[in-house]
Design a protein around this motif. Structure first.
Motif, PDB file in Angstrom:
ATOM      1  N   PHE A 115      -1.079   4.513  11.074  1.00 41.72           N
ATOM      2  CA  PHE A 115      -2.461   4.315  10.597  1.00 41.72           C
ATOM      3  C   PHE A 115      -3.413   5.234  11.374  1.00 41.72           C
ATOM      4  N   HIS A 116      -4.281   5.582  10.701  1.00 42.04           N
ATOM      5  CA  HIS A 116      -5.549   6.321  11.440  1.00 42.04           C
ATOM      6  C   HIS A 116      -6.722   5.442  11.552  1.00 42.04           C
ATOM      7  N   LEU A 117      -7.455   5.246  12.808  1.00 43.65           N
ATOM      8  CA  LEU A 117      -8.503   4.501  12.887  1.00 43.65           C
ATOM      9  C   LEU A 117      -9.625   5.346  13.150  1.00 43.65           C
ATOM     10  N   GLU A 118     -10.964   5.100  12.686  1.00 43.80           N
ATOM     11  CA  GLU A 118     -11.812   5.839  13.041  1.00 43.80           C
ATOM     12  C   GLU A 118     -13.352   4.929  12.930  1.00 43.80           C
ATOM     13  N   SER A 119     -13.988   4.997  14.252  1.00 39.30           N
ATOM     14  CA  SER A 119     -15.071   4.033  14.287  1.00 39.30           C
ATOM     15  C   SER A 119     -16.124   4.888  15.103  1.00 39.30           C
ATOM     16  N   GLU A 120     -17.570   5.031  14.547  1.00 41.21           N
ATOM     17  CA  GLU A 120     -18.492   5.596  14.978  1.00 41.21           C
ATOM     18  C   GLU A 120     -17.985   7.106  15.776  1.00 41.21           C
ATOM     19  N   GLY A 121     -17.133   7.791  14.971  1.00 42.87           N
ATOM     20  CA  GLY A 121     -16.903   9.148  15.488  1.00 42.87           C
ATOM     21  C   GLY A 121     -15.589   9.054  16.203  1.00 42.87           C
ATOM     22  N   ARG A 122     -15.191   7.935  16.747  1.00 40.17           N
ATOM     23  CA  ARG A 122     -13.945   8.001  17.665  1.00 40.17           C
ATOM     24  C   ARG A 122     -12.528   7.608  16.748  1.00 40.17           C
ATOM     25  N   ARG A 123     -11.594   8.571  17.258  1.00 38.89           N
ATOM     26  CA  ARG A 123     -10.278   8.313  16.417  1.00 38.89           C
ATOM     27  C   ARG A 123      -9.225   7.872  17.163  1.00 38.89           C
ATOM     28  N   LEU A 124      -8.438   7.395  16.556  1.00 36.75           N
ATOM     29  CA  LEU A 124      -7.093   6.837  17.259  1.00 36.75           C
ATOM     30  C   LEU A 124      -6.093   7.061  16.089  1.00 36.75           C
ATOM     31  N   LEU A 125      -4.834   7.566  16.596  1.00 34.27           N
ATOM     32  CA  LEU A 125      -3.650   7.351  15.482  1.00 34.27           C
ATOM     33  C   LEU A 125      -2.789   6.399  15.877  1.00 34.27           C
ATOM     34  N   LEU A 126      -2.348   5.464  15.087  1.00 36.29           N
ATOM     35  CA  LEU A 126      -1.100   4.660  15.551  1.00 36.29           C
ATOM     36  C   LEU A 126      -0.115   5.094  14.964  1.00 36.29           C
ATOM     37  N   ILE A 141       0.827  -1.298   0.009  1.00 34.45           N
ATOM     38  CA  ILE A 141      -0.100  -0.106  -0.159  1.00 34.45           C
ATOM     39  C   ILE A 141       0.842   1.188  -0.046  1.00 34.45           C
ATOM     40  N   GLY A 142       0.383   2.432  -0.237  1.00 37.40           N
ATOM     41  CA  GLY A 142       0.843   3.733   0.016  1.00 37.40           C
ATOM     42  C   GLY A 142      -0.065   4.632   0.398  1.00 37.40           C
ATOM     43  N   ASP A 143       0.480   5.914   0.732  1.00 39.03           N
ATOM     44  CA  ASP A 143      -0.354   6.905   1.370  1.00 39.03           C
ATOM     45  C   ASP A 143      -1.635   6.939   1.126  1.00 39.03           C
ATOM     46  N   GLY A 144      -2.523   7.021   2.147  1.00 39.23           N
ATOM     47  CA  GLY A 144      -3.965   7.253   1.760  1.00 39.23           C
ATOM     48  C   GLY A 144      -4.908   5.999   1.701  1.00 39.23           C
ATOM     49  N   ASP A 145      -3.874   4.748   1.489  1.00 38.34           N
ATOM     50  CA  ASP A 145      -4.817   3.479   1.127  1.00 38.34           C
ATOM     51  C   ASP A 145      -5.430   3.113   2.322  1.00 38.34           C
ATOM     52  N   GLU A 146      -6.499   2.391   2.147  1.00 41.21           N
ATOM     53  CA  GLU A 146      -7.401   1.742   3.150  1.00 41.21           C
ATOM     54  C   GLU A 146      -6.919   0.344   3.429  1.00 41.21           C
ATOM     55  N   VAL A 147      -6.783  -0.021   4.843  1.00 41.04           N
ATOM     56  CA  VAL A 147      -6.428  -1.527   5.202  1.00 41.04           C
ATOM     57  C   VAL A 147      -7.764  -2.186   5.101  1.00 41.04           C
ATOM     58  N   ALA A 148      -8.749  -1.289   6.000  1.00 36.91           N
ATOM     59  CA  ALA A 148     -10.279  -2.141   5.952  1.00 36.91           C
ATOM     60  C   ALA A 148     -11.009  -0.756   6.463  1.00 36.91           C
ATOM     61  N   PRO A 149     -12.384  -1.121   6.270  1.00 38.35           N
ATOM     62  CA  PRO A 149     -13.196   0.314   6.498  1.00 38.35           C
ATOM     63  C   PRO A 149     -12.700   0.884   7.800  1.00 38.35           C
TER      64      PRO A 149
END
Ligand SMILES: [Zn+2]
Length: 326
Positions: free
Chosen positions: A238-249, A213-221
């Motif tokens: 990796f940027h995680l977002e679910s139901e408006g909650r976010r976390l950056l790994l 993958i490259g910048d901006g690609d999606e790993v999973a929804p």
């Protein structure tokens, strides 16, 4: 006798062996500490909800080491580095490195980000990902995707177990730029030789099951890759977002919660490109601070999750408390 010398003599007696405990003074002290200290380790994982995702930070082990200044702030005077550490209640010449592979259950995929140091480190008390993954209620067979942020040994070491894939039902995701860099023939000689051979042993055999993958690609929804080069040429976060909650790994964008965050411009020996590493730290933690989102950094003190507050031209690490419980 002062309390301090008394403590020292108790320690000496302890080292001298059981016979020394016949001292009446020691017997009296022992009477106040009858409960034996159980040899039970802490579980080594931390679990929280992020919207519809479940996130489990797993401690692969802790490694105490010498010489902060030989790694962080290598372009600065040693006194400047030690002053910052002491100001932050840390010893000047020792530090503990912590390694945090992270498991994300999205509801449809069980995604592991990085694999720790692996079997080779177990004798030293590290490489504990598998054991602790099981302690957290999952098996290695349950992992459906393994994402590798970059190819340093503390991230790829656990991909293989006895020469076979450690997560036998998983497919893999990693950065195209990282793979291209480490698998180029010329990396096998010179300063990159050891790391390139580890890539040959642990990563290359999995190439057929790997999505590059490259910048901006999606790993999973809800999980998006961002290129964060500098630490390595294809280092990804990796940027995680679910139901408006976010976390950056943030992986290895910052490797010390004080030195790398409060002084993001300091050069770090672990960064293959020191200037690019510093520029990426600024870009990533400017975003974390401005958007006030939590991040989880692979080498932050376990459980490795926190916020970054702007401070003196850098950032202060603010560990999470109950934010994820609400
Ligand atoms: Zn690392």
């Amino acid at each position: 006798m002062t309390i301090a010398t008394d403590r020292r003599s108790v320690l000496k007696l302890g080292l001298a062996g059981g016979a020394a405990l016949a001292s009446p003074q020691i017997m009296v002290r022992a009477a106040h500490a009858q409960a034996a200290m159980p040899d039970v380790d802490n579980p080594g994982f931390s679990r929280f909800r992020l919207g519809g995702f479940e996130v489990t930070a797993i401690n692969d082990g802790l490694r105490p080491g010498d010489g902060v200044h030989t790694i962080f702030g290598v372009d600065r005077e040693e006194a400047e580095v030690t002053a910052l550490l002491e100001e932050n209640f840390l010893p000047r010449d020792r530090f503990v490195n912590s390694f945090t592979p992270t498991l994300v259950n999205t509801g449809s995929e069980l995604i592991l980000f990085d694999t720790g140091l692996g079997a080779g480190a177990r004798e030293g008390g590290l490489g504990r990902l598998r054991e602790r993954l099981e302690a957290s209620g999952y098996g290695a067979d349950d992992v459906s995707v393994v994402v590798v942020t970059h190819f340093h040994g503390d991230h790829i070491g656990g991909l293989m177990e006895n020469g076979a894939p450690a997560f036998p039902n998983a497919r893999y995701v990693t950065g195209q730029a990282e793979y291209d860099f480490w698998t180029a023939q010329e990396r096998l000689s010179g300063p990159t030789g050891n790391a390139a051979r580890a890539v040959q042993a642990n990563v290359t055999p999995l190439a057929d099951q790997t999505t590059f993958i490259g910048d901006g690609d999606e790993v999973a929804p809800g999980i998006t890759a961002m290129l964060a080069a500098g630490h390595t040429p294809g280092h990804m976060i990796f940027h995680l977002e679910s139901e408006g909650r976010r976390l950056l790994l943030t992986a290895d964008t910052a490797n010390h919660y004080v030195a790398s965050l409060q002084r993001p411009d300091w050069h770090v020996s672990f960064d293959m490109d020191k200037e690019a590493g510093a520029a990426t730290r600024r870009r990533v933690f400017d975003m974390v601070a401005a958007e006030r989102i939590p991040f989880l950094g692979y080498h932050m003190p376990f459980p490795a999750a926190g916020f970054a507050e702007r401070l003196d031209g850098g950032y202060r690490f603010v560990p999470v408390s109950y934010q994820f419980l609400l």
